[in-house]
Design an enzyme around this catalytic site. Structure first.
Site, short mmCIF file in Angstrom:
data_model
loop_
_atom_site.label_atom_id
_atom_site.label_comp_id
_atom_site.label_asym_id
_atom_site.label_seq_id
_atom_site.Cartn_x
_atom_site.Cartn_y
_atom_site.Cartn_z
N HIS A 94 1.33 3.89 2.07
CA HIS A 94 1.87 4.60 3.21
C HIS A 94 3.39 4.54 3.10
CE1 HIS A 94 -2.01 4.39 5.82
NE2 HIS A 94 -1.93 5.50 5.11
N ASP A 143 -0.34 -4.00 6.82
CA ASP A 143 -1.14 -3.23 7.78
C ASP A 143 -2.62 -3.55 7.65
OD1 ASP A 143 1.38 -2.21 7.80
OD2 ASP A 143 0.78 -0.11 7.77
N ASP A 164 6.05 4.26 4.81
CA ASP A 164 6.95 3.28 5.43
C ASP A 164 6.98 1.96 4.67
OD1 ASP A 164 4.27 3.26 6.47
OD2 ASP A 164 4.89 1.81 7.98
N HIS A 165 6.17 1.85 3.62
CA HIS A 165 6.14 0.62 2.84
C HIS A 165 6.67 0.79 1.41
CE1 HIS A 165 3.87 -1.88 5.77
NE2 HIS A 165 3.56 -0.67 6.20
N HIS A 201 0.85 -1.20 0.00
CA HIS A 201 0.00 0.00 0.00
C HIS A 201 0.88 1.24 0.00
CE1 HIS A 201 0.91 -0.53 4.26
NE2 HIS A 201 0.38 0.64 4.55
N HIS A 222 6.33 -4.94 12.14
CA HIS A 222 5.72 -3.63 12.00
C HIS A 222 5.51 -2.99 13.37
CE1 HIS A 222 2.75 -0.54 10.62
NE2 HIS A 222 3.51 -0.58 9.53
N HIS A 237 -7.25 -1.79 5.94
CA HIS A 237 -6.42 -0.71 6.46
C HIS A 237 -7.11 0.62 6.17
CE1 HIS A 237 -2.93 0.97 8.22
NE2 HIS A 237 -2.33 1.37 7.11
#
Length: 303
Positions: free
Chosen positions: A64, A212, A66-67, A62, A270, A142
């Protein structure tokens, strides 16, 4: 056949000392598959001796940061290091727009092609099928569209009993058909049943990557009986309200999921940057599902 996952990053929204944002690399029969690409992924590859040039498939769960915020740097480095092979990239439809915009304003033209497959977070899709593995998406719950990924090993051919084959004089050119289940008839007409000449291969292994998500039974059936389940466990259960607010899972919930789907082993990751030590998260999960391990960076888990 090799089937293992190496953890490159296990932090959540922000990196902290000794923990980078999410990334993992699977080695399936010496083919490398990168799953998510948070900041610092390239450095982690160098640190743990993983050659980026061997990666032909990248999966982004996805959008976000941090990914995926490490992805542009990785794609650029592959270009600068002379990559020519096509790279297969899987992720949300908007991901390619982000990549194109980055390269437009840096006036970068990659020397290799990106074969992009837009994932659909509303339904499961089979996105890769090759000789080694089938890969499918897992719709998660999510705050924005998000998918997990299920890696299912292909059933291998039967194993030959070489000593027995040599004893009765089976021609080498028939070995392939024996692996596929054929019987053998010798020149005198005697039939040897396949199960006296071969043994069954190992049961196919499965790995599930649950990025997530809220605790939501909608995806439980798809991941049932998995050999190794990676599941996010951002918070301790005493922060359940915060987990629900941010559409994340607690360590306790991850363990409950492992029980409900009959997973053989659980890997949690995570982790929120608020946890300097991960011992409490591990203990909480193990209180429900004892066969739980932490996604420690640099550690390789054989599936």
């Amino acid at each position: 056949m090799k089937f293992e996952v190496t953890i490159l990053g296990s932090s959540s929204a922000t990196p902290i000392y000794n923990r980078n944002p999410t990334s993992q690399v699977l080695n399936i029969n010496e083919r490398l598959y990168l799953v998510d690409c948070g900041e610092g992924t390239q450095q982690q590859m160098l640190r743990f001796d993983i050659r980026a040039s061997r990666i032909d498939h990248i999966f982004i769960s996805h959008l976000h940061g941090d990914h995926y915020l490490g992805l542009i740097g990785l794609l650029s480095s592959l270009h600068l290091n002379g990559r020519k092979k096509t790279l297969k990239l899987f992720g949300p439809p908007q991901l390619m727009e982000i990549i194109d915009l980055q390269f437009k304003y840096s006036e970068t033209t990659l020397q290799y092609e990106i074969d992009f497959f837009a994932t659909d977070a509303t339904q499961s899709q089979v996105i890769v099928v090759n000789d080694d593995v089938t890969i499918e998406t897992i719709p998660l719950d999510h705050r924005i569209a998000c998918t997990g990924f299920l890696f299912r090993e292909k059933k291998r051919l039967r194993k030959l009993l070489k000593d027995e084959l040599e004893r009765i004089g089976v021609p080498i050119e028939l070995y392939t058909s024996l692996k596929k289940g054929a019987d053998y008839t010798n020149p005198k007409g005697k039939i040897y049943k396949n199960d006296t000449l071969t043994t069954d291969s190992d049961a196919p292994k499965t790995y599930v990557y649950c990025s997530d998500t809220l605790f939501n039974p909608q995806y439980f059936k798809q991941i049932s009986n998995v050999d190794l389940l990676y599941h996010e466990a951002t918070f301790l259960h005493n922060m359940l309200d915060r987990a629900n607010e941010t559409h994340h899972t607690t360590a306790l919930q991850a363990a409950e999921i492992a029980v409900q789907v009959n997973a053989k082993k659980l890997l949690i990751g995570h982790f929120s940057a608020r946890y300097k030590s991960l011992d409490e998260l591990l203990e909480e999960a193990q209180s429900v599902f004892p066969n739980t391990a932490l996604a420690i960076e640099g550690k390789t888990f054989v599936i």
